[in-house]
Every structure is written in C-alpha cells, then in structure tokens.
Design an enzyme around this catalytic site. Structure first.
Site, short mmCIF file in Angstrom:
data_model
loop_
_atom_site.label_atom_id
_atom_site.label_comp_id
_atom_site.label_asym_id
_atom_site.label_seq_id
_atom_site.Cartn_x
_atom_site.Cartn_y
_atom_site.Cartn_z
N GLU A 130 0.83 -1.21 0.00
CA GLU A 130 0.00 0.00 0.00
C GLU A 130 0.87 1.26 0.00
O GLU A 130 0.53 2.27 -0.61
CB GLU A 130 -0.93 0.02 1.23
CG GLU A 130 -1.97 -1.07 1.22
CD GLU A 130 -2.99 -0.90 0.10
OE1 GLU A 130 -2.59 -1.03 -1.08
OE2 GLU A 130 -4.16 -0.65 0.40
N THR A 183 -5.21 6.87 -5.60
CA THR A 183 -5.32 7.15 -4.16
C THR A 183 -4.37 8.28 -3.76
O THR A 183 -4.73 9.15 -2.98
CB THR A 183 -5.02 5.87 -3.35
OG1 THR A 183 -5.99 4.89 -3.71
CG2 THR A 183 -5.09 6.11 -1.86
N1 HSE Z 1 -8.15 5.09 3.56
C1 HSE Z 1 -7.60 5.14 2.23
C2 HSE Z 1 -7.98 6.46 1.61
C3 HSE Z 1 -8.18 4.01 1.43
O1 HSE Z 1 -9.14 6.84 1.69
O2 HSE Z 1 -7.10 7.13 1.07
C4 HSE Z 1 -7.70 3.96 0.01
O3 HSE Z 1 -8.31 2.85 -0.62
#
Ligand code: HSE
Length: 308
Positions: A130, A183
């Site tokens: 991630e 993201t």
């Molecule tokens: N919590 C993260 C965001 C999840 O909202 O950036 C990304 O899938």
C-alpha cells in the site's frame, strides 16, 4: 495441486466506510482477484504473469512483489516465490485493487511456508504494498482482505486490528464510474487539520457504526454512515456523486458514500433485494448523464482470502 503451489481468491474491499477514514474497512464476496503463488529454489520474488490490468511486473514496482519481499525479509526461508496475478479488480477504482494483490501475495506465501506469521504480521507486510501504491502504508483495505468481514484499525502505532462482527442481512452495492482516481491524488487534496466540531460528529458516527454492527441494529448502522470530513472534499472528483447518493438512499439503502479513495460509490443495505434496487437506482443516474459504469451487489465476505 502440489504443496509448493497455491491458487487463491483475494477479495475487493471497501475502505473508510464513510466515517472511518483510514481505520474502517470491509471485504466483499462477489469481486476479487485470483493469484497463483509457487515456491522456487531461486531467492526473491518474481511476478511471472499479470493479466487483466496494465500494471508493472518488475518486483520492486509491483505491490505484490514489495509486500512479498517484506515477508521474505522477516522469514528464515531461503528460497523464493513466483507469483501469477489474474486481476479482476480494476486499478484505481476504489475497491482495494492494490490491497488484494499485496494481501493475497503474503497470505499465500505464508500458507506455503506452513503459516509461521500471524494475520497481524501479514497486515504489516501487505501495508508495504500500500505504501508503494499510494505513498502511505494504510491498513484499512489489507486488514479486511486478510481478516474478512469488517475490521477496525484501532491503532497504527502499535498496529492493533479488531475484527468486527457482520450482521447477517447486510449487503453492499458498489458502482464504479469508469474513471480512474489514484489514491495518492485523492489523498493530496485532503486537509490535514479538522475542526473539533467535525471531530465530535465523526467519532460519534464511528462508535455508532461499531455498536450497530455488534448488535445487528440496521437503523443505527444507517444513521452512522455519515462522513463530515473526507466526503465533502473528495466527492467533487466523482461525477454525479450527490445524485447517486440521493437515489441510493431513496431506493432504501441504509447509507451511501465513497468507497475508499473513490471513484467507486458504495451503499449498504438490509437484504439482497434492496441492494439490487439500489444498484438499479445508481445505474440509472449514470445512464442519464452518460457515464459508463460497473456495478456489483455483494454479500460481506466474512472469510477473507481463501484457497480456490
Ligand atoms: N483510507 C484510504 C484512503 C483508502 O481513503 O485514502 C484507500 O483505498
């Protein structure tokens, strides 16, 4: 199947679940990737096949490769692994594409090694994937992929993951308008400070959602699916968001919000019939404004990653 090779299903996930930015997530049953992982005598990780999406196969640029290397570094095993990834989850769709690959790789490697690592340790390895994908090692997609059901990241330092029970009649509807939102980009536009007033509303909802999940109180779940902090900013990136949400609620959804960092929009409903009506209502909005989309109706996956 020989014991040096494993084929798995790695589920798509919905992170944040409206009120729980970076801490809440759930796993889906109807959408996910397949992966084949095999032991090799050669050290290191090789991505030998990647179908379905245009993503890098160079180990250090692939989330499964990087997560796998984190596991290898912590392991006494002196061989390596080959990974085949059959992507069904679209990258940049907001339902945990990178998390499925990262979590799937480390779960399968652990299984082939005789499970030396706990699920919590696997979450830590998968978080490295991630970090590569978004610049931040958030755990709210990889935790539900690995644990199944709903998960709460109670703390990052030290990492503390709580598995939350799934009310039996809960269904998710997810619609993906066919645009890609990275993201990393949708994190960059967020403010780093929040007001005390918004904080009070937000942690009230997080507590309410958790209480509703523990007690199968569907109304309380619905009342708590509200995001005062992130959704007002990110929803600007998503075409038709307000109308999709309005019509999903009108069709009977308990609540509706952005799935992860978007652009997918999710709704939770009590029962499959309502979840399907919600899917129709969401689709209609995009048909009207001419946005191509994919829609999924899914039970909550309480098992997480599994062997196929
Ligand atoms: N919590 C993260 C965001 C999840 O909202 O950036 C990304 O899938």
């Amino acid at each position: 199947m020989n014991k040096n090779e494993i084929r798995i299903f790695a589920p798509a996930t919905i992170a944040n679940i409206s009120c729980g930015f970076d801490v809440l997530g759930l796993a889906l049953e109807a959408v996910g990737d397949e992966m084949v992982v095999r032991k090799t005598s050669e050290k290191g990780i090789k991505i030998t096949k990647l179908t379905g999406q245009d993503l890098p196969t160079e180990t250090l640029q692939n989330v499964a490769g990087v997560a796998g290397l984190a596991l290898l570094a912590a392991s006494e095993y002196d061989g390596g692994f080959e990974i085949e990834i059959y992507k069904k989850i679209k990258a940049g769709s907001g339902i945990g594409s990178s998390a499925a690959s990262s979590a799937g790789a480390v779960w399968a490697m652990n299984a082939l090694l005789g499970n030396p690592f706990s699920k919590l340790e696997l979450v830590k390895f998968a978080m490295e994937g991630e970090r590569l994908a978004s610049g931040v090692a958030h755990a709210d997609n990889v935790a539900p992929a690995l644990f199944g059901g709903f998960t709460l990241v109670r703390s990052y330092q030290p990492l503390d993951i709580i598995n939350i029970p799934t009310p039996p009649a809960l269904y998710a509807t997810v619609i993906h308008p066919q645009i890609e939102v990275k993201t990393s980009d949708s994190r960059r536009i967020l403010k780093t400070n929040i007001s005390l007033e918004d904080g009070i509303k937000q942690w009230g909802n997080v507590g309410g959602l958790i209480a509703g999940l523990f007690t199968n109180d569907y109304d309380l779940i619905g009342r708590s699916l509200v995001d005062h902090i992130v959704e007002p900013i990110r929803s600007i990136l998503i075409p038709g968001f307000d109308k999709v949400k309005e019509d999903a609620l009108e069709a009977g959804a308990l609540g509706c919000g952005i799935s992860g960092s978007g652009p997918s929009i999710f709704a939770l409903s009590e029962g499959e019939d309502i979840a399907r009506s919600v899917a129709e209502a969401m689709k209609k909005v995009y048909q009207k404004i001419g946005v191509d989309n994919d829609v999924h109706v899914s039970k909550i996956n309480t098992e997480g990653i599994k062997i196929l």
